[in-house]
Design a protein around this motif. Structure first.
Motif, PDB file in Angstrom:
ATOM      1  N   ALA A  49      29.705  42.808  45.830  1.00  0.00           N
ATOM      2  CA  ALA A  49      29.053  42.348  47.060  1.00  0.00           C
ATOM      3  C   ALA A  49      28.840  40.842  46.997  1.00  0.00           C
ATOM      4  O   ALA A  49      29.109  40.119  47.963  1.00  0.00           O
ATOM      5  CB  ALA A  49      27.727  43.084  47.261  1.00  0.00           C
ATOM      6  N   SER A  50      28.393  40.365  45.845  1.00  0.00           N
ATOM      7  CA  SER A  50      28.206  38.924  45.654  1.00  0.00           C
ATOM      8  C   SER A  50      29.536  38.184  45.800  1.00  0.00           C
ATOM      9  O   SER A  50      29.623  37.136  46.435  1.00  0.00           O
ATOM     10  CB  SER A  50      27.601  38.673  44.272  1.00  0.00           C
ATOM     11  N   TYR A  51      30.582  38.727  45.204  1.00  0.00           N
ATOM     12  CA  TYR A  51      31.919  38.129  45.289  1.00  0.00           C
ATOM     13  C   TYR A  51      32.374  38.040  46.755  1.00  0.00           C
ATOM     14  O   TYR A  51      32.883  37.008  47.194  1.00  0.00           O
ATOM     15  CB  TYR A  51      32.898  38.966  44.466  1.00  0.00           C
ATOM     16  N   CYS A  52      32.197  39.126  47.486  1.00  0.00           N
ATOM     17  CA  CYS A  52      32.633  39.172  48.890  1.00  0.00           C
ATOM     18  C   CYS A  52      31.870  38.162  49.747  1.00  0.00           C
ATOM     19  O   CYS A  52      32.470  37.466  50.571  1.00  0.00           O
ATOM     20  CB  CYS A  52      32.450  40.577  49.454  1.00  0.00           C
ATOM     21  N   VAL A  53      30.560  38.069  49.553  1.00  0.00           N
ATOM     22  CA  VAL A  53      29.747  37.123  50.323  1.00  0.00           C
ATOM     23  C   VAL A  53      30.131  35.693  49.972  1.00  0.00           C
ATOM     24  O   VAL A  53      30.328  34.853  50.852  1.00  0.00           O
ATOM     25  CB  VAL A  53      28.235  37.369  50.069  1.00  0.00           C
ATOM     26  N   ARG A  54      30.259  35.406  48.694  1.00  0.00           N
ATOM     27  CA  ARG A  54      30.578  34.058  48.239  1.00  0.00           C
ATOM     28  C   ARG A  54      31.950  33.585  48.728  1.00  0.00           C
ATOM     29  O   ARG A  54      32.162  32.409  48.990  1.00  0.00           O
ATOM     30  CB  ARG A  54      30.509  34.000  46.718  1.00  0.00           C
ATOM     31  N   ASN A  55      32.885  34.524  48.875  1.00  0.00           N
ATOM     32  CA  ASN A  55      34.238  34.177  49.319  1.00  0.00           C
ATOM     33  C   ASN A  55      34.432  34.380  50.823  1.00  0.00           C
ATOM     34  O   ASN A  55      35.574  34.380  51.296  1.00  0.00           O
ATOM     35  CB  ASN A  55      35.269  34.979  48.520  1.00  0.00           C
ATOM     36  N   HIS A  56      33.336  34.561  51.541  1.00  0.00           N
ATOM     37  CA  HIS A  56      33.352  34.668  53.010  1.00  0.00           C
ATOM     38  C   HIS A  56      34.297  35.764  53.495  1.00  0.00           C
ATOM     39  O   HIS A  56      35.044  35.570  54.448  1.00  0.00           O
ATOM     40  CB  HIS A  56      33.723  33.322  53.646  1.00  0.00           C
ATOM     41  N   LEU A  57      34.237  36.924  52.854  1.00  0.00           N
ATOM     42  CA  LEU A  57      35.089  38.044  53.219  1.00  0.00           C
ATOM     43  C   LEU A  57      34.384  39.022  54.148  1.00  0.00           C
ATOM     44  O   LEU A  57      34.979  40.030  54.534  1.00  0.00           O
ATOM     45  CB  LEU A  57      35.569  38.772  51.956  1.00  0.00           C
ATOM     46  N   VAL A  58      33.129  38.729  54.485  1.00  0.00           N
ATOM     47  CA  VAL A  58      32.354  39.578  55.388  1.00  0.00           C
ATOM     48  C   VAL A  58      31.586  38.703  56.379  1.00  0.00           C
ATOM     49  O   VAL A  58      31.356  37.520  56.118  1.00  0.00           O
ATOM     50  CB  VAL A  58      31.341  40.459  54.620  1.00  0.00           C
ATOM     51  N   HIS A  59      31.219  39.316  57.501  1.00  0.00           N
ATOM     52  CA  HIS A  59      30.382  38.630  58.484  1.00  0.00           C
ATOM     53  C   HIS A  59      29.043  39.356  58.527  1.00  0.00           C
ATOM     54  O   HIS A  59      28.960  40.548  58.273  1.00  0.00           O
ATOM     55  CB  HIS A  59      31.041  38.654  59.864  1.00  0.00           C
ATOM     56  N   LEU A  66      44.760  41.205  46.219  1.00  0.00           N
ATOM     57  CA  LEU A  66      44.981  41.820  47.531  1.00  0.00           C
ATOM     58  C   LEU A  66      45.138  40.729  48.585  1.00  0.00           C
ATOM     59  O   LEU A  66      44.577  39.639  48.435  1.00  0.00           O
ATOM     60  CB  LEU A  66      43.797  42.715  47.916  1.00  0.00           C
ATOM     61  N   ASP A  67      45.851  41.034  49.664  1.00  0.00           N
ATOM     62  CA  ASP A  67      45.926  40.054  50.747  1.00  0.00           C
ATOM     63  C   ASP A  67      44.577  40.027  51.473  1.00  0.00           C
ATOM     64  O   ASP A  67      43.715  40.889  51.272  1.00  0.00           O
ATOM     65  CB  ASP A  67      47.084  40.337  51.694  1.00  0.00           C
ATOM     66  N   LEU A  68      44.364  39.029  52.304  1.00  0.00           N
ATOM     67  CA  LEU A  68      43.058  38.790  52.929  1.00  0.00           C
ATOM     68  C   LEU A  68      42.549  39.996  53.713  1.00  0.00           C
ATOM     69  O   LEU A  68      41.382  40.369  53.602  1.00  0.00           O
ATOM     70  CB  LEU A  68      43.127  37.555  53.831  1.00  0.00           C
ATOM     71  N   SER A  69      43.404  40.633  54.496  1.00  0.00           N
ATOM     72  CA  SER A  69      42.933  41.767  55.302  1.00  0.00           C
ATOM     73  C   SER A  69      42.488  42.936  54.422  1.00  0.00           C
ATOM     74  O   SER A  69      41.488  43.596  54.717  1.00  0.00           O
ATOM     75  CB  SER A  69      44.014  42.218  56.291  1.00  0.00           C
ATOM     76  N   HIS A  70      43.193  43.175  53.327  1.00  0.00           N
ATOM     77  CA  HIS A  70      42.794  44.263  52.430  1.00  0.00           C
ATOM     78  C   HIS A  70      41.527  43.909  51.649  1.00  0.00           C
ATOM     79  O   HIS A  70      40.699  44.778  51.382  1.00  0.00           O
ATOM     80  CB  HIS A  70      43.939  44.620  51.476  1.00  0.00           C
ATOM     81  N   ARG A  71      41.357  42.632  51.284  1.00  0.00           N
ATOM     82  CA  ARG A  71      40.107  42.229  50.619  1.00  0.00           C
ATOM     83  C   ARG A  71      38.933  42.431  51.566  1.00  0.00           C
ATOM     84  O   ARG A  71      37.871  42.905  51.164  1.00  0.00           O
ATOM     85  CB  ARG A  71      40.176  40.768  50.179  1.00  0.00           C
ATOM     86  N   THR A  72      39.121  42.091  52.842  1.00  0.00           N
ATOM     87  CA  THR A  72      38.062  42.256  53.841  1.00  0.00           C
ATOM     88  C   THR A  72      37.715  43.735  54.004  1.00  0.00           C
ATOM     89  O   THR A  72      36.543  44.110  54.049  1.00  0.00           O
ATOM     90  CB  THR A  72      38.503  41.647  55.181  1.00  0.00           C
ATOM     91  N   GLN A  73      38.737  44.592  54.063  1.00  0.00           N
ATOM     92  CA  GLN A  73      38.503  46.035  54.182  1.00  0.00           C
ATOM     93  C   GLN A  73      37.776  46.573  52.952  1.00  0.00           C
ATOM     94  O   GLN A  73      36.857  47.398  53.069  1.00  0.00           O
ATOM     95  CB  GLN A  73      39.829  46.779  54.352  1.00  0.00           C
ATOM     96  N   LEU A  74      38.187  46.113  51.780  1.00  0.00           N
ATOM     97  CA  LEU A  74      37.545  46.562  50.545  1.00  0.00           C
ATOM     98  C   LEU A  74      36.077  46.151  50.530  1.00  0.00           C
ATOM     99  O   LEU A  74      35.207  46.930  50.137  1.00  0.00           O
ATOM    100  CB  LEU A  74      38.272  46.019  49.321  1.00  0.00           C
ATOM    101  N   CYS A  75      35.785  44.938  50.973  1.00  0.00           N
ATOM    102  CA  CYS A  75      34.397  44.469  51.002  1.00  0.00           C
ATOM    103  C   CYS A  75      33.558  45.306  51.966  1.00  0.00           C
ATOM    104  O   CYS A  75      32.391  45.597  51.687  1.00  0.00           O
ATOM    105  CB  CYS A  75      34.347  42.988  51.370  1.00  0.00           C
TER     106      CYS A  75
END
Length: 176
Positions: free
Chosen positions: A102-112, A156-165
């Motif tokens: 969760a920290s990784y996803c937030v820090r890398n702006h993969l979620v809104h 993973l590509d950006l869309s899959h990283r976003t889905q995973l997050c």
């Protein structure tokens, strides 16, 4: 005469090389138990830094490893790691790994929004997460798997990283 000198020189070089290899194999290997914290790196240690990996809030370092964690990392190119949707499974990820991811996803702006940030902070406060070595791995973008070979989310590509997050947030909310 020339061939005799060549043969002797070749044999001498072989012995020197074999001796150096044998000496290298006998050198002591430093061993630090997983979870050990220190302000100094043990002799023979190599600092590891990955782009996007969190920086430590203090000058403390923690050893991560042992028999529970493999030194190898699987990627999106590793056969059999991804499901039919192109995502790795979160089934083996425990609370600590989900908090780190969760920290990784937030820090890398993969979620809104703030949901994943809140989920990550809530999970990080759990007593079983505070010393979980997978929390540290999750913060580096490494997903805990059933084979104990962490999966590198950054492959993973950006869309899959976003889905995973998004899935990390849903799975994290299920922990109470």
């Amino acid at each position: 005469m020339f061939s005799r000198h060549c043969l002797g020189l070749t044999a001498l070089c072989s012995l020197v090389f074999a001796g150096a290899t044998a000496h290298a194999q006998q050198a002591p290997v430093p061993s630090v138990a997983p979870g050990t914290q220190s302000t100094m790196m043990p002799a023979g240690s190599i600092p590891v830094q990955r782009p996007g990996a969190p920086q430590a809030a203090t000058n403390m370092m923690q050893a991560v490893g042992g028999s529970a964690v493999s030194n190898a990392v699987s990627t999106a190119a590793t056969p059999g790691v991804l499901d039919t949707y192109g995502l790795p499974s979160l089934d083996s990820a425990k609370a600590g790994n989900l908090a780190g991811l969760a920290s990784y996803c937030v820090r890398n702006h993969l979620v809104h929004g703030t949901t994943l940030r809140v989920v990550g902070r809530t999970l990080a406060k759990r007593p079983d997460v505070k010393n979980d070595q997978y929390y540290s791995l999750g913060g580096q973008g490494l997903l805990q798997t059933s084979t104990n070979v962490p999966f590198d989310v950054s492959t993973l590509d950006l869309s899959h990283r976003t889905q995973l997050c998004a899935q990390v947030g849903q799975r994290g909310q299920a922990y109470k």
